[in-house]
Design an enzyme around this catalytic site. Sequence first.
Site, short mmCIF file in Angstrom:
data_model
loop_
_atom_site.label_atom_id
_atom_site.label_comp_id
_atom_site.label_asym_id
_atom_site.label_seq_id
_atom_site.Cartn_x
_atom_site.Cartn_y
_atom_site.Cartn_z
CE LYS A 194 -41.41 84.48 -41.00
NZ LYS A 194 -42.06 85.31 -40.15
NE ARG A 204 -38.07 80.46 -35.49
CZ ARG A 204 -38.47 78.94 -36.25
NH1 ARG A 204 -38.38 78.01 -36.02
NH2 ARG A 204 -39.11 79.55 -37.14
CE LYS A 216 -42.58 80.40 -35.65
NZ LYS A 216 -42.37 81.82 -35.49
CD GLU A 232 -49.19 83.39 -49.68
OE1 GLU A 232 -50.10 84.36 -49.40
OE2 GLU A 232 -49.35 81.54 -49.08
CE LYS A 247 -38.43 86.56 -41.76
NZ LYS A 247 -39.17 86.46 -40.85
CB SER A 273 -31.17 85.88 -37.60
OG SER A 273 -32.13 84.97 -37.28
CE1 TYR A 312 -32.07 91.56 -37.10
CE2 TYR A 312 -31.69 89.74 -38.87
CZ TYR A 312 -31.98 90.50 -37.93
OH TYR A 312 -33.06 89.09 -37.65
#
Length: 325
Positions: A194, A204, A216, A232, A247, A273, A312
């Site tokens: 991610k 957000r 982040k 990872e 992602k 998004s 979405y």
Amino acid sequence: MLERPRRNRRTAGIRDLVRETHLGPEHLVLPLFVQEGQGVATPIASMPGHARLTVDLLVEKAHEAFALGVPAVEVFPRIPEEQKDARGTESTNAAGLVPRAVRALKQALPELTVITDVALDPYSSDGHDGVVIDGRIDNDASLPILAAMAVAQARAGADVVAPSDMMDGRIAAVRRALDEAGFSDVLVCSYCCKYASAFYGPFRDALDSAPRAGDKKTYQLDPANYRECAREVALDEAEGADWLMVKPGLPYADVIRFVRDTSSLPVAVYHVSGEYAMLKAAAERGWLDYDRCLLESLMCLRRAGADIIFTYGALEAAKLLRSRR
Ligand code: PBG
């Protein structure tokens, strides 16, 4: 003699026969936003077609998706500001918004696969995915809270819990807590690769979950990095992940291919998004054909190696794919 690859593209029938990648509603997961109240849908300006839904309307939307062949939804909560605190206490409340939403979904649609997000950001007054202590994201202090959140979600009936927080060691912590609580059947979908992406902006907005300070970058991956994914993937496999996620989606298609070729686990991708918002915005201006660009985007994610696509556009894609059969 001239080589003629075009012969394989000559008719729709031949193209169907030689198509290498398939995209169907069965590959899709619909992310949904849930809020407190009854009978209210609050539109999200930067995500046309999506709204924060109260639990009753969430169940209706899930019915619609399931009837169109979409097998799964993921639920994200809009937590009221007054319920947020530094430790994200509300995230482990067994009677909280997400557990209530999960119970309602599983009661109405027992066959629907319900996925829940494990991360502190919607619950935290700091808007970070882990606990902030003295201005730092405290990895190890976050783990027991994330594990307790996953157990609360499993207890409500979640089929899959999806840690999206990127703390080190969280897959092992969540897996152990689930097993100890008797939920050894609940899957863990790790948001494995991610990235610290600007494409999460509209999400957000939807949850009012942007970090109150900083960014982040100390826990999500640097968009410049590729080799780091190997580490990872190895850790999440060893810690017991059932699915590995990449992602965002399209800008990271190389990473999807890497994970697909590196691991034998199912690979998921999150078409996020911002990717959805870009298509919607261009379509609103008449600059792109939304339907065709959506299906092409999803097909490309499948071609890159994704088994499962969180998008979405799942409802719209499912309708389009059905009408083409
Ligand atoms: C946070 C989380 C994010 C998304 C899913 N879970 C955003 C973030 O990391 O800030 C983004 C999804 C999207 O943009 O559609 N745990």
